[in-house]
Design a protein around this motif. Structure first.
Motif, PDB file in Angstrom:
ATOM      1  N   PRO A   1       0.803  -1.232   0.000  1.00 32.51           N
ATOM      2  CA  PRO A   1       0.000   0.000   0.000  1.00 32.51           C
ATOM      3  C   PRO A   1       0.832   1.277   0.000  1.00 32.51           C
ATOM      4  O   PRO A   1       0.503   2.245  -0.680  1.00 32.51           O
ATOM      5  N   LEU A   2       1.931   1.302   0.776  1.00 31.40           N
ATOM      6  CA  LEU A   2       2.737   2.523   0.836  1.00 31.40           C
ATOM      7  C   LEU A   2       3.475   2.757  -0.482  1.00 31.40           C
ATOM      8  O   LEU A   2       3.613   3.890  -0.930  1.00 31.40           O
ATOM      9  N   SER A   3       3.936   1.692  -1.108  1.00 28.06           N
ATOM     10  CA  SER A   3       4.594   1.821  -2.409  1.00 28.06           C
ATOM     11  C   SER A   3       3.616   2.349  -3.458  1.00 28.06           C
ATOM     12  O   SER A   3       3.968   3.155  -4.315  1.00 28.06           O
ATOM     13  N   PHE A   4       2.379   1.887  -3.368  1.00 29.39           N
ATOM     14  CA  PHE A   4       1.357   2.312  -4.321  1.00 29.39           C
ATOM     15  C   PHE A   4       1.083   3.803  -4.202  1.00 29.39           C
ATOM     16  O   PHE A   4       1.082   4.526  -5.207  1.00 29.39           O
ATOM     17  N   VAL A   5       0.865   4.288  -2.974  1.00 28.68           N
ATOM     18  CA  VAL A   5       0.572   5.715  -2.810  1.00 28.68           C
ATOM     19  C   VAL A   5       1.819   6.562  -3.063  1.00 28.68           C
ATOM     20  O   VAL A   5       1.708   7.726  -3.462  1.00 28.68           O
ATOM     21  N   THR A   6       3.008   6.014  -2.848  1.00 29.67           N
ATOM     22  CA  THR A   6       4.242   6.743  -3.181  1.00 29.67           C
ATOM     23  C   THR A   6       4.341   6.952  -4.679  1.00 29.67           C
ATOM     24  O   THR A   6       4.701   8.038  -5.150  1.00 29.67           O
TER      25      THR A   6
ATOM     26  N   ARG B   1       1.813   7.086  -6.749  1.00 30.91           N
ATOM     27  CA  ARG B   1       0.787   8.083  -7.077  1.00 30.91           C
ATOM     28  C   ARG B   1       1.238   9.476  -6.680  1.00 30.91           C
ATOM     29  O   ARG B   1       1.012  10.450  -7.397  1.00 30.91           O
ATOM     30  N   LEU B   2       1.884   9.567  -5.525  1.00 29.32           N
ATOM     31  CA  LEU B   2       2.348  10.860  -5.012  1.00 29.32           C
ATOM     32  C   LEU B   2       3.391  11.467  -5.942  1.00 29.32           C
ATOM     33  O   LEU B   2       3.299  12.634  -6.318  1.00 29.32           O
ATOM     34  N   PHE B   3       4.391  10.676  -6.325  1.00 25.56           N
ATOM     35  CA  PHE B   3       5.443  11.188  -7.192  1.00 25.56           C
ATOM     36  C   PHE B   3       4.895  11.603  -8.544  1.00 25.56           C
ATOM     37  O   PHE B   3       5.386  12.541  -9.167  1.00 25.56           O
ATOM     38  N   TYR B   4       3.879  10.910  -8.996  1.00 21.82           N
ATOM     39  CA  TYR B   4       3.261  11.270 -10.273  1.00 21.82           C
ATOM     40  C   TYR B   4       2.670  12.667 -10.215  1.00 21.82           C
ATOM     41  O   TYR B   4       2.721  13.421 -11.180  1.00 21.82           O
ATOM     42  N   HIS B   5       2.121  13.036  -9.065  1.00 22.10           N
ATOM     43  CA  HIS B   5       1.453  14.327  -8.934  1.00 22.10           C
ATOM     44  C   HIS B   5       2.420  15.468  -8.653  1.00 22.10           C
ATOM     45  O   HIS B   5       2.239  16.575  -9.165  1.00 22.10           O
ATOM     46  N   PHE B   6       3.449  15.235  -7.825  1.00 20.45           N
ATOM     47  CA  PHE B   6       4.242  16.402  -7.412  1.00 20.45           C
ATOM     48  C   PHE B   6       5.680  16.381  -7.905  1.00 20.45           C
ATOM     49  O   PHE B   6       6.422  17.325  -7.645  1.00 20.45           O
ATOM     50  N   TYR B   7       6.076  15.326  -8.653  1.00 17.93           N
ATOM     51  CA  TYR B   7       7.451  15.334  -9.149  1.00 17.93           C
ATOM     52  C   TYR B   7       7.653  16.579 -10.017  1.00 17.93           C
ATOM     53  O   TYR B   7       6.796  16.893 -10.852  1.00 17.93           O
ATOM     54  N   PRO B   8       8.753  17.307  -9.861  1.00 20.45           N
ATOM     55  CA  PRO B   8       8.901  18.642 -10.464  1.00 20.45           C
ATOM     56  C   PRO B   8       9.124  18.649 -11.973  1.00 20.45           C
ATOM     57  O   PRO B   8      10.208  18.946 -12.467  1.00 20.45           O
TER      58      PRO B   8
END
Length: 200
Positions: free
Chosen positions: A57-62, A64-71
């Motif tokens: 679960p944590l890898s999955f949301v990580t 998703r997270l990087f997809y949204h805020f990676y610069p």
């Protein structure tokens, strides 16, 4: 006039969910490790994580997270890491309330969980004690037993030498870590003292 001519900078980053700036700081630090971020944005790891979302679960949301805020230049948004914090709270009761936390403890926890979820080694065994002449064997065994983006990117080894008080035999103990703490106050004071010496 000068203020009117200035262009407004786009709002980019992570929203604060309460007193959770320590969470945003840790996530930003991880996201700026290029090899680490690109690992989660790679199509292969994306398929692996999505197919094992319940187990990781944590890898999955990580991912998703990087997809949204990676610069990337085209990413202009404020992202609220609610899902990320919810997963953390499910894994560790310390993060159940949006209160201030220790960023070092959080970083260690995130790296540990991600490593456990992404470790593709057949055996996950650690050696706590080794003789001094077997350091290469220890490192090789550790790498063979800990194959993840965490062990490949941020792991380091500490050697501790000790002598038996009774028989005077010398031995060494090796341990792997994912983080290394620096005393920022001392670093700042040393830098300031150096600047003062230069200015004189």
């Amino acid at each position: 006039r000068l203020l009117k001519n200035l262009k407004k900078e786009p709002n980019i980053g992570l929203a604060n969910l309460g007193d959770t700036s320590y969470l945003n700081a840790v996530l930003r630090c991880l996201g700026h490790i290029k090899s680490f971020a690109l690992f989660f944005l790679d199509n292969k790891i994306k398929e692996y994580i999505e197919s094992n979302a319940k187990k990781s679960p944590l890898s999955f949301v990580t991912e998703r997270l990087f997809y949204h805020f990676y610069p990337y230049p085209d990413k202009i948004e404020i992202y609220k890491p609610k899902c990320y914090f919810q997963i953390l709270s499910n894994l560790n009761c310390i993060y159940k309330e949006n209160k201030r936390g220790n960023p070092v403890d959080l970083l260690n926890f995130i790296l540990s969980v991600l490593h456990d979820e992404l470790n593709q080694a057949k055996k996950n065994e650690n050696i706590n004690n080794q003789c001094n002449n077997k350091i290469n064997d220890y490192i090789k065994h550790y790498i063979d037993s800990n194959n993840s983006i965490i062990s490949q990117t941020v792991s380091w080894f500490q050697e501790t030498n000790f002598t038996c008080s009774q028989c005077n035999d010398q031995n060494s103990k090796f341990k792997a870590y994912n983080t290394f703490e620096l005393d920022i106050s001392n670093t700042y004071n040393n830098y300031r003292n150096q600047r003062n010496l230069i200015n004189r």
